[in-house]
Design a protein around this motif. Sequence first.
Motif, mmCIF file in Angstrom:
data_model
loop_
_atom_site.group_PDB
_atom_site.id
_atom_site.type_symbol
_atom_site.label_atom_id
_atom_site.label_comp_id
_atom_site.label_asym_id
_atom_site.label_seq_id
_atom_site.Cartn_x
_atom_site.Cartn_y
_atom_site.Cartn_z
ATOM 1 N N TRP A 188 47.229 -11.769 -93.129
ATOM 2 C CA TRP A 188 47.345 -10.600 -92.209
ATOM 3 C C TRP A 188 46.885 -11.499 -90.911
ATOM 4 C CZ3 TRP A 188 48.704 -5.348 -91.815
ATOM 5 C CH2 TRP A 188 48.895 -4.967 -93.085
ATOM 6 N N ARG A 205 48.189 -1.605 -91.563
ATOM 7 C CA ARG A 205 48.517 -1.121 -92.984
ATOM 8 C C ARG A 205 48.902 0.466 -92.857
ATOM 9 N NH1 ARG A 205 51.138 -2.987 -95.831
ATOM 10 N NH2 ARG A 205 49.866 -4.246 -97.501
ATOM 11 N N SER A 247 60.190 -4.202 -91.333
ATOM 12 C CA SER A 247 58.680 -3.831 -91.088
ATOM 13 C C SER A 247 57.614 -4.214 -92.083
ATOM 14 C CB SER A 247 58.824 -2.371 -90.979
ATOM 15 O OG SER A 247 59.445 -1.574 -89.720
ATOM 16 N N ALA A 248 58.152 -4.832 -93.102
ATOM 17 C CA ALA A 248 57.256 -5.334 -93.861
ATOM 18 C C ALA A 248 56.089 -4.133 -94.601
ATOM 19 C CB ALA A 248 55.968 -6.506 -93.219
ATOM 20 N N ILE A 249 56.912 -3.137 -94.980
ATOM 21 C CA ILE A 249 56.332 -2.228 -95.887
ATOM 22 C C ILE A 249 55.813 -2.932 -97.198
ATOM 23 C CG2 ILE A 249 57.472 -0.268 -94.664
ATOM 24 C CD1 ILE A 249 58.955 0.193 -97.166
ATOM 25 N N HIS A 250 54.666 -2.454 -97.343
ATOM 26 C CA HIS A 250 53.898 -2.731 -98.718
ATOM 27 C C HIS A 250 53.315 -4.583 -98.548
ATOM 28 C CE1 HIS A 250 55.509 0.403 -101.554
ATOM 29 N NE2 HIS A 250 55.248 0.851 -100.486
ATOM 30 N N THR A 276 60.497 3.073 -89.720
ATOM 31 C CA THR A 276 60.671 1.730 -90.307
ATOM 32 C C THR A 276 62.118 1.087 -89.859
ATOM 33 O OG1 THR A 276 59.357 2.753 -92.030
ATOM 34 C CG2 THR A 276 60.702 0.981 -92.581
ATOM 35 N N GLU A 309 52.537 -5.252 -92.009
ATOM 36 C CA GLU A 309 53.222 -4.302 -91.619
ATOM 37 C C GLU A 309 53.315 -3.778 -90.316
ATOM 38 O OE1 GLU A 309 52.066 -1.057 -94.351
ATOM 39 O OE2 GLU A 309 53.387 0.518 -93.343
ATOM 40 N N GLN A 310 54.364 -3.339 -89.623
ATOM 41 C CA GLN A 310 54.664 -3.222 -88.419
ATOM 42 C C GLN A 310 55.635 -2.261 -88.163
ATOM 43 O OE1 GLN A 310 57.273 -4.714 -86.706
ATOM 44 N NE2 GLN A 310 57.889 -6.284 -87.983
ATOM 45 N N ALA A 329 54.037 1.768 -90.730
ATOM 46 C CA ALA A 329 55.465 2.265 -91.109
ATOM 47 C C ALA A 329 55.608 3.052 -92.407
ATOM 48 C CB ALA A 329 56.317 1.005 -91.474
ATOM 49 N N ASP A 330 54.867 3.014 -93.258
ATOM 50 C CA ASP A 330 54.862 3.636 -94.661
ATOM 51 C C ASP A 330 53.541 4.210 -94.901
ATOM 52 O OD1 ASP A 330 55.600 4.801 -97.072
ATOM 53 O OD2 ASP A 330 55.272 2.831 -98.009
#
Length: 469
Positions: free
Chosen positions: A112, A129, A438-441, A434, A445-446, A132-133
């Motif tokens: 991160w 974190r 978005s780099a979910i998980h 998203t 994450e963004q 997005a999700d």
Amino acid sequence: MTEHAKIRQFVETNGRRFVDTLKEACSFPSISAEGLGLEQMSDWLEDRFKGMGATVSRLEVAGAPPALLGEFRGMASRSGSSGSGSGPPDSGRTLMIYDHYDVQPVDPIDLWHSPPFEPAERDGRIFARGVADNKGDLVARLCALETYREVFGELPFNVKFFVEGEEETGSLHFEQICRAHADRLQADHCVWEGWRIDHEGRPELVYGCKGLLYVELRCRMLTYDQHSSNACYIPSAAWHLLRAVASVKGADDKVAILGFYDDARGPQPEDAPLLERLPFDEAAELKRLGITAFADGLTGMELRKALIYNPTANIAGFVTGYTVPGAAKTVLPAEAMAKLDFRLVPDQDAGDIARKLRRHLDDNGFADVELETIGEENPSRSPTDSILGRAIESEAASWWPLEPAVWPLMPATGPMYPVARLLGIPICSPPGVTRPDSAIHAPNEQIRVDDFYDVIGYTAAYLSAYGEF
Ligand SMILES: [Zn+2]
């Protein structure tokens, strides 16, 4: 001034305050896998709901973090046909909004660029974190409700926010919560989490999801590992499990489990025009994967159909014996283990497929292979012609410059089944904050701040359209 212009103006004026609310939501480390911060996060959310005039209940079942039900009562419909300002909260038409307040763990933390629970803004994006999700969508919807009320007045229908706290660990109690509180959860339609905006900025929406059966197969034959020179007379767990796993698919790459495809529904007639319009850049995907052809030579419409309607049998892992790369150890392993996942399509049933797999193993000489179900979720799809779907689709078409892509079913899995099938509420998942990057998980994450504003405004717009249908 058009409706959209009024909405855009309000969102622009209040945008920074909305971003601050989102950052506040993302400062809670509500990691369900680690049982962290869920109380604080749900308290915060409860306060937000109450501050906006909702009645809030905690839907409890033993062993689960509380699911929140935030109910906003609508005023008499603008068309005069539904809703009543003086009636109980469930009079008139009711729209459910499903989201989750839990997030994924943050590991690997070293990757991160800023602390995951100290939301940071860089290059027009917000990093945190859960941004997005799925806290971005959840907060955008709260902001959209405020926007709607400020621009148009009270909603002409009731809204029920249904927000669970263990989606990221597989929604283990979600079906139980839906069954136990079915009366409280009645609604006419359901806005489901958030689907996405693609690489090119095209809004995408979905009406359903595949199901999932995840199993572990184990075979143990010996008390302990043996010298491999004795392989001439000692049975091999590795070969046995390998053959058992291989038997699940035929030479034609189809799943060979008897009855596997019996309940798999193919494309519906109304899906055809949607499939024609689905964007899928085959060349870019081949390049991304580093391959020259897709499985089974799939291409064009057949590829799109497979992505949406084909159930799968995937080997997620296979472990046995000695596995150190580049080294040798002559061993005959005592045991072997495989993990398989099956993506299921409507109307396949995960429990039924697990029983059929057991029977398949028994009938083919693998009765001694142990089978354990690790996870199961049923598939579900909702009709693509609901009032909600029409509102979501038509407003997406006029809010964004690019024509929306409509997925009758997404290739991935979510806990839609209890809402769509048990409670019988048609679902549509609108474009959310998203994007594919978005780099979910994952670390960093963004979301884009502009997408957040767009989703707030667009949500207010489809709430308005939904009220007018
Ligand atoms: Zn997630």
